[in-house]
Design a protein around this motif. Structure first.
Motif, mmCIF file in Angstrom:
data_model
loop_
_atom_site.group_PDB
_atom_site.id
_atom_site.type_symbol
_atom_site.label_atom_id
_atom_site.label_comp_id
_atom_site.label_asym_id
_atom_site.label_seq_id
_atom_site.Cartn_x
_atom_site.Cartn_y
_atom_site.Cartn_z
ATOM 1 N N SER A 1 -1.622 -4.744 0.696
ATOM 2 C CA SER A 1 -3.054 -4.472 0.774
ATOM 3 C C SER A 1 -3.794 -5.802 0.675
ATOM 4 C CB SER A 1 -3.483 -3.537 -0.358
ATOM 5 O OG SER A 1 -3.251 -4.145 -1.596
ATOM 6 N N LYS B 1 0.860 -1.181 0.000
ATOM 7 C CA LYS B 1 0.000 0.000 0.000
ATOM 8 C C LYS B 1 0.896 1.230 0.000
ATOM 9 C CE LYS B 1 -4.415 0.659 2.113
ATOM 10 N NZ LYS B 1 -5.256 0.391 3.245
ATOM 11 N N GLN B 2 0.579 2.195 -0.826
ATOM 12 C CA GLN B 2 1.451 3.355 -0.993
ATOM 13 C C GLN B 2 0.781 4.612 -0.464
ATOM 14 O OE1 GLN B 2 2.830 3.832 -4.977
ATOM 15 N NE2 GLN B 2 3.556 5.880 -4.640
ATOM 16 N N THR B 3 1.523 5.368 0.325
ATOM 17 C CA THR B 3 1.081 6.671 0.807
ATOM 18 C C THR B 3 2.121 7.688 0.365
ATOM 19 O OG1 THR B 3 0.148 5.596 2.754
ATOM 20 C CG2 THR B 3 0.403 7.977 2.839
ATOM 21 N N SER B 4 1.700 8.688 -0.386
ATOM 22 C CA SER B 4 2.641 9.672 -0.901
ATOM 23 C C SER B 4 2.259 11.059 -0.435
ATOM 24 C CB SER B 4 2.658 9.642 -2.430
ATOM 25 O OG SER B 4 3.030 8.387 -2.889
ATOM 26 N N THR B 5 3.262 11.809 0.029
ATOM 27 C CA THR B 5 3.062 13.204 0.375
ATOM 28 C C THR B 5 4.248 13.980 -0.160
ATOM 29 O OG1 THR B 5 4.180 12.942 2.479
ATOM 30 C CG2 THR B 5 1.810 12.677 2.503
ATOM 31 N N ARG C 1 7.873 12.470 -0.814
ATOM 32 C CA ARG C 1 8.094 11.232 -0.052
ATOM 33 C C ARG C 1 7.095 10.162 -0.452
ATOM 34 N NH1 ARG C 1 8.323 11.521 6.262
ATOM 35 N NH2 ARG C 1 6.197 11.030 5.748
ATOM 36 N N THR C 2 7.577 8.961 -0.711
ATOM 37 C CA THR C 2 6.712 7.819 -0.969
ATOM 38 C C THR C 2 6.942 6.801 0.130
ATOM 39 O OG1 THR C 2 6.822 8.181 -3.337
ATOM 40 C CG2 THR C 2 6.127 6.012 -2.619
ATOM 41 N N ILE C 3 5.885 6.453 0.833
ATOM 42 C CA ILE C 3 5.978 5.503 1.931
ATOM 43 C C ILE C 3 5.251 4.231 1.517
ATOM 44 C CG2 ILE C 3 5.411 5.072 4.352
ATOM 45 C CD1 ILE C 3 5.313 8.188 4.630
ATOM 46 N N LEU C 4 5.994 3.117 1.499
ATOM 47 C CA LEU C 4 5.391 1.836 1.172
ATOM 48 C C LEU C 4 5.026 1.125 2.466
ATOM 49 C CD1 LEU C 4 7.728 0.646 -1.694
ATOM 50 C CD2 LEU C 4 5.489 1.704 -1.876
ATOM 51 N N GLY C 5 3.781 0.718 2.575
ATOM 52 C CA GLY C 5 3.301 0.073 3.786
ATOM 53 C C GLY C 5 3.171 -1.432 3.633
#
Length: 106
Positions: free
Chosen positions: A29, A15-19, A22-26
């Motif tokens: 999913s 699951k990817q969260t981007s701000t 910065r790309t944060i891979l969780g």
């Protein structure tokens, strides 16, 4: 439409969260077919048990390099994603699976 989409549909990509930049891979999913996803992860774990067979099935260089830098659970998920992409390719092109087998010496 692509193998990448099939892997994502099964929930085999993080699951990817981007701000901003910065790309944060969780975590993985839990989308798609959970039974098929668990079968692919189990197949990957079985393949990881036999490093001597990696080269036979054209996973040699990739798996060797990945196993040196990834945790075994992350490696199993990555290999399951690779197996899902291979399965999608075989099924979408209506072909028989033909591994790029390497000659195993010794």
């Amino acid at each position: 439409s692509r193998g990448r989409d099939f892997g994502a549909w099964l929930g085999l990509v993080p699951k990817q969260t981007s701000t901003g930049d910065r790309t944060i891979l969780g975590r993985l999913s839990k989308r798609g077919n959970s039974y098929l996803r668990s079968l692919l992860v189990q197949a990957a774990r079985v393949l990881l048990l036999w490093p001597s067979k990696w080269r036979q099935h054209s996973f040699g260089a990739w798996l060797t390099a990945a196993s040196a830098r990834l945790h075994h659970n992350v490696l199993a998920a990555a290999l399951a994603n690779k197996l899902a992409r291979i399965a999608w390719s075989v099924l979408s092109q209506n072909r028989v699976y033909e591994p790029r087998t390497a000659v195993v010496v010794g």
